[in-house]
Design a protein around this motif. Structure first.
Motif, mmCIF file in Angstrom:
data_model
loop_
_atom_site.group_PDB
_atom_site.id
_atom_site.type_symbol
_atom_site.label_atom_id
_atom_site.label_comp_id
_atom_site.label_asym_id
_atom_site.label_seq_id
_atom_site.Cartn_x
_atom_site.Cartn_y
_atom_site.Cartn_z
ATOM 1 N N ASP A 15 0.814 -1.208 0.000
ATOM 2 C CA ASP A 15 0.000 0.000 0.000
ATOM 3 C C ASP A 15 0.853 1.266 0.000
ATOM 4 O OD1 ASP A 15 1.044 -0.108 2.530
ATOM 5 O OD2 ASP A 15 -0.886 0.004 3.577
ATOM 6 N N GLY A 16 2.181 1.113 -0.194
ATOM 7 C CA GLY A 16 3.069 2.254 -0.266
ATOM 8 C C GLY A 16 3.646 2.690 1.066
ATOM 9 N N THR A 17 3.214 2.061 2.167
ATOM 10 C CA THR A 17 3.773 2.418 3.476
ATOM 11 C C THR A 17 5.088 1.685 3.673
ATOM 12 O OG1 THR A 17 2.599 0.631 4.596
ATOM 13 C CG2 THR A 17 1.493 2.773 4.501
ATOM 14 N N ARG A 18 5.956 2.294 4.455
ATOM 15 C CA ARG A 18 7.221 1.647 4.778
ATOM 16 C C ARG A 18 6.992 0.679 5.923
ATOM 17 N NH1 ARG A 18 11.897 5.448 5.668
ATOM 18 N NH2 ARG A 18 10.815 5.597 7.633
ATOM 19 N N ALA A 19 7.762 -0.421 5.933
ATOM 20 C CA ALA A 19 7.592 -1.450 6.967
ATOM 21 C C ALA A 19 7.729 -0.856 8.367
ATOM 22 C CB ALA A 19 8.600 -2.580 6.768
ATOM 23 N N GLU A 20 8.655 0.095 8.535
ATOM 24 C CA GLU A 20 8.861 0.694 9.863
ATOM 25 C C GLU A 20 7.622 1.420 10.366
ATOM 26 O OE1 GLU A 20 11.452 2.352 7.128
ATOM 27 O OE2 GLU A 20 11.516 0.192 7.292
ATOM 28 N N ASP A 21 6.756 1.828 9.429
ATOM 29 C CA ASP A 21 5.555 2.594 9.779
ATOM 30 C C ASP A 21 4.334 1.715 10.048
ATOM 31 O OD1 ASP A 21 7.055 4.937 9.425
ATOM 32 O OD2 ASP A 21 6.500 5.063 7.308
ATOM 33 N N GLU A 22 4.430 0.424 9.730
ATOM 34 C CA GLU A 22 3.325 -0.502 9.976
ATOM 35 C C GLU A 22 2.989 -0.498 11.473
ATOM 36 O OE1 GLU A 22 2.283 -5.273 9.535
ATOM 37 O OE2 GLU A 22 4.304 -4.566 9.134
ATOM 38 N N ILE A 23 1.710 -0.422 11.800
ATOM 39 C CA ILE A 23 1.287 -0.382 13.200
ATOM 40 C C ILE A 23 1.153 -1.799 13.745
ATOM 41 C CG2 ILE A 23 -0.498 0.406 14.819
ATOM 42 C CD1 ILE A 23 1.105 2.665 13.465
ATOM 43 N N LEU A 24 1.768 -2.027 14.920
ATOM 44 C CA LEU A 24 1.722 -3.331 15.582
ATOM 45 C C LEU A 24 1.064 -3.203 16.945
ATOM 46 C CD1 LEU A 24 5.381 -4.618 14.978
ATOM 47 C CD2 LEU A 24 3.378 -4.840 13.491
ATOM 48 N N ASP A 25 0.409 -4.275 17.374
ATOM 49 C CA ASP A 25 -0.075 -4.357 18.751
ATOM 50 C C ASP A 25 1.112 -4.649 19.650
ATOM 51 O OD1 ASP A 25 -2.815 -3.977 18.218
ATOM 52 O OD2 ASP A 25 -3.154 -6.119 17.889
ATOM 53 N N VAL A 26 1.211 -3.912 20.744
ATOM 54 C CA VAL A 26 2.191 -4.196 21.782
ATOM 55 C C VAL A 26 1.442 -4.962 22.862
ATOM 56 C CG1 VAL A 26 3.680 -3.152 23.536
ATOM 57 C CG2 VAL A 26 3.623 -2.217 21.218
ATOM 58 N N VAL A 27 2.042 -6.053 23.349
ATOM 59 C CA VAL A 27 1.348 -6.951 24.273
ATOM 60 C C VAL A 27 2.156 -7.146 25.552
ATOM 61 C CG1 VAL A 27 0.067 -8.143 22.447
ATOM 62 C CG2 VAL A 27 2.312 -9.003 23.139
ATOM 63 N N ASP A 28 1.456 -7.617 26.593
ATOM 64 C CA ASP A 28 2.102 -7.866 27.881
ATOM 65 C C ASP A 28 2.551 -9.334 27.979
ATOM 66 O OD1 ASP A 28 -0.183 -9.388 28.491
ATOM 67 O OD2 ASP A 28 -0.982 -7.908 29.893
ATOM 68 N N ALA A 29 2.996 -9.727 29.144
ATOM 69 C CA ALA A 29 3.497 -11.083 29.370
ATOM 70 C C ALA A 29 2.410 -12.150 29.215
ATOM 71 C CB ALA A 29 4.133 -11.191 30.749
ATOM 72 N N HIS A 30 1.139 -11.729 29.165
ATOM 73 C CA HIS A 30 0.021 -12.663 28.991
ATOM 74 C C HIS A 30 -0.607 -12.538 27.602
ATOM 75 C CE1 HIS A 30 0.365 -13.566 33.234
ATOM 76 N NE2 HIS A 30 0.365 -12.270 33.472
ATOM 77 N N ASP A 31 0.093 -11.849 26.692
ATOM 78 C CA ASP A 31 -0.358 -11.656 25.312
ATOM 79 C C ASP A 31 -1.629 -10.817 25.220
ATOM 80 O OD1 ASP A 31 -0.142 -11.778 22.570
ATOM 81 O OD2 ASP A 31 -1.044 -13.763 22.388
ATOM 82 N N ARG A 32 -1.805 -9.888 26.152
ATOM 83 C CA ARG A 32 -2.924 -8.936 26.092
ATOM 84 C C ARG A 32 -2.420 -7.626 25.499
ATOM 85 N NH1 ARG A 32 -4.296 -10.683 31.996
ATOM 86 N NH2 ARG A 32 -2.536 -9.299 32.334
ATOM 87 N N VAL A 33 -3.185 -7.044 24.589
ATOM 88 C CA VAL A 33 -2.791 -5.797 23.937
ATOM 89 C C VAL A 33 -2.782 -4.659 24.959
ATOM 90 C CG1 VAL A 33 -3.391 -4.115 22.144
ATOM 91 C CG2 VAL A 33 -3.718 -6.566 21.717
ATOM 92 N N VAL A 34 -1.653 -3.942 25.009
ATOM 93 C CA VAL A 34 -1.499 -2.818 25.930
ATOM 94 C C VAL A 34 -1.203 -1.510 25.199
ATOM 95 C CG1 VAL A 34 -0.823 -4.261 27.897
ATOM 96 C CG2 VAL A 34 0.940 -3.358 26.347
ATOM 97 N N GLY A 35 -1.078 -1.569 23.871
ATOM 98 C CA GLY A 35 -0.819 -0.362 23.096
ATOM 99 C C GLY A 35 -0.570 -0.693 21.647
#
Length: 180
Positions: A8-28
């Motif tokens: 889609d023309g975006t750079r890989a560094e700009d792709e948004i990822l879920d940040v998760v905790d030690a229990h694999d719950r999304v925290v950001g």
């Protein structure tokens, strides 16, 4: 597509990822580049691809990859995008890296927390898939590839430099089920 432009023309560094905790719950949610720079825990998929003769797809990553450039791997896969399921990411990544479409949905095997103790940590969901289609790996992702018998992969473990997270997934997979 580490370091390369996305479809889609975006750079890989700009792709948004879920940040998760030690229990694999999304925290950001943060851009991939920031996730990597700050060592934030995120999600990845590892897909072991075998051909009709039950040989493993093995490849060497390109020198342009952001993580583990030029190392060998016995999995295809990558990061799970923000809001994406592990299952969807496994199919997307397998088709992208193998250069195929119409692949069967990869079979989920298990999940583990990879942590190298040096700021690299991600939840790793491991899958397997049968790929009987002719592969055309992405040139920007894969520098070399082959389908190798399991015995040859085991022999090469000491000879080739492997991505550490893939090696950890491979060892867990071997313990998870009998070889073959």
């Amino acid at each position: 597509m580490d370091g390369m432009d996305g479809m889609d023309g975006t750079r890989a560094e700009d792709e948004i990822l879920d940040v998760v905790d030690a229990h694999d719950r999304v925290v950001g949610r943060y851009p991939r580049g920031e996730v990597y720079d700050r060592g934030l825990r995120h999600r990845c998929v590892f897909v072991q691809a075998r051909d009709a003769e039950n040989r493993l797809f093995v490849h060497r990553r390109t020198a342009t990859k952001l993580v583990f450039p030029s190392l060998h791997d016995m999995f295809v896969g990558g990061v799970v995008g923000a809001g994406e399921s592990y299952d969807d990411a496994a199919l997307r990544e397998a088709e992208e890296e193998l250069g195929v479409s119409g692949l069967p949905r990869p079979e989920y095997l298990f999940k583990f927390l990879y942590d190298d103790g040096a700021g690299r940590s991600w939840w790793s969901s491991v899958y397997r898939v049968r790929c009987e289609l002719p592969v055309r790996p992405q040139a920007e992702e894969v520098a070399w590839h082959a389908f190798l018998p399991e015995e040859e992969v085991r022999r090469r473990l000491a000879d080739w430099e492997w991505v550490p997270d893939g090696l950890a997934a491979y060892e867990r997979l071997r313990a998870h089920r009998p070889a073959g």
